[in-house]
Design a protein around this motif. Sequence first.
Motif: not given
Length: 577
Positions: A257-269, A313-319, A399-406
């Motif tokens: 599923r991660l390898q499917i070449k498609s735009p970012f989606s909630s399924i990928r997350l 923010s969802e794509e950041f969580e995915y990363m 480096p500074k921490g990231n607020k989104r990831s805590g």
Amino acid sequence: MNVDELLSYQKPAVSSANASGNKRTTDSAFSIAAGYPKRAKRPILDDVPMTSNSASINNTNIALLSHDERDKLLQMLEQESATEELDETSLKRMLSQLEKRISKNQEMRIKYPDQPEKFMDSEIELNDAVQELHVIATQSELYHVLVNMNGISLLMSLLTHENTDISIAVISLIQELTDVDTLTESEEQAAFLIDALAEQQIVSLLVQNMDRLDENVKEEADGIHNSLAIVENMTEFRPSLCIDACKQGLLSCLLKRLQIKSPFSSIRLYCSELMSILLQNHDENRQMLGELEGIDILLQQLAYYKRHDPQTSEEFEYMENLFSCLCSSLMFAPNRQRFLKGEGPHLMNIMLKERKASRNGALKTLDFAMTGVEGKDNCQKIVDILGLRTIFPLFMKPPKGNKRSGEMRAENEEHVISCIASLIRNCSGANRQRVFNKFTENDHEKVDRIMELHFQYYERVQAANNHIGDDDEEDEDEAYLRRLDAGLFTLQLIDYIIIEIASSTANIPSIRQRVIQILNLRNSSIDSIKALVREHANNLGNSKKSNGVNYPTNDETSNGHGEDSHKQYLLDLVDKF
């Protein structure tokens, strides 16, 4: 439509076949059957004209009402058509009816395989029977009846139904039955359900079904999402199922599923999130990921973020989930070699230089990849690709921490300290000398920095020691954990670095002189540093075994020492200092 019309609406008496018309099965349920066209989609409630004799409220369109008001009105309608409370007898009747409708549908499909219109009505009735079972989710005390009456086996047989709409309906039902909130209401009944699902190897069936679903179709995407939710619910209730789930093909399915070449989606997350859960505490799954070339796949997915930031923010969580999966997999020692072969050190080094959102994750990943004797080759590679030019500036200014990831700056500081300690331990020959030479640059500024960190962490640990001394009831383990929370392990690494660089008097005597000079200026002693390194050495050499999986280890580090021998090496180093 007027509100008074909605309030006064009475549900007309219709046959079960017609009553099922609003369900999705009448829209596209039978598209799998060759040559049968889809029916036109029926209008939703808001579009259906209704007659009413009520005139208390006039000229008010439901579209003008607030969302809460609409929900209240629709809830009233649902209450009007609600059936009597479910009991054991009625549940048995529903399961018996489901079994009959399954048999009828199979019979009609066999009898008329090329004439979908012949078995369409039986499939509508089958879908209705599945929908009726949703009421069980509100009566978790009846789960044992569902299991004993062979209900789970019936539902499992429908997961592979030729019509994906039927299988999606069953998946939705099981997801509701396994909802964590529902399971916690009665753990004994929940255990009945989870045991039955596991016995039927539900994960294997879900994986097979997901292979034929297209996430670009909304209804099928919901089916994939609910399938993943079922696994998450089951593993949260019983974490030991994580290993069985991967053995039944889930890990391979997630990687595909991660390898499917498609735009970012909630399924990928969701795939990345579930994979992170599966790898978190299970070495068997980490080993399987490596054998499935999962390290390469994770690196390929992360490569996009070396020069691009996540857009949402969802794509950041995915990363972040991908980095978490990679770090978890690197805790299984042989995967560090796979990380090296996949050019992992090179990719992480680029991310550190580019200063994108992936920077913090790359630093953490390098820490995991370089740790221990198994990280020797990764450490050598970092020096070979000029990674010291990237890591040491971060040592001077994390480096500074990231607020989104805590994340906090302190976490990045600890990661870079660990990386340098690993470099010193694992590098050999010319590469080891290049690491030491870094501490002489710009009038020994990095020696000043490491000594500054020593005093900073030493004060924090001493404060924790004083607090422990005041608490007589705290046992030894709790006291040690409190010291670790205060930064004891990082302090031990700092002092290990100091001992190593200050002991290289044969080639760089100025480093030792600078260390002694700073200690004298702060009225401190080398004895405190030696004591902490000795404590660190005594914690080494434990058996490297976790969850029943033996880690194959090399018996040599850059200094010619494995974990047990490295302990003795440190003790000798302290004594000779």
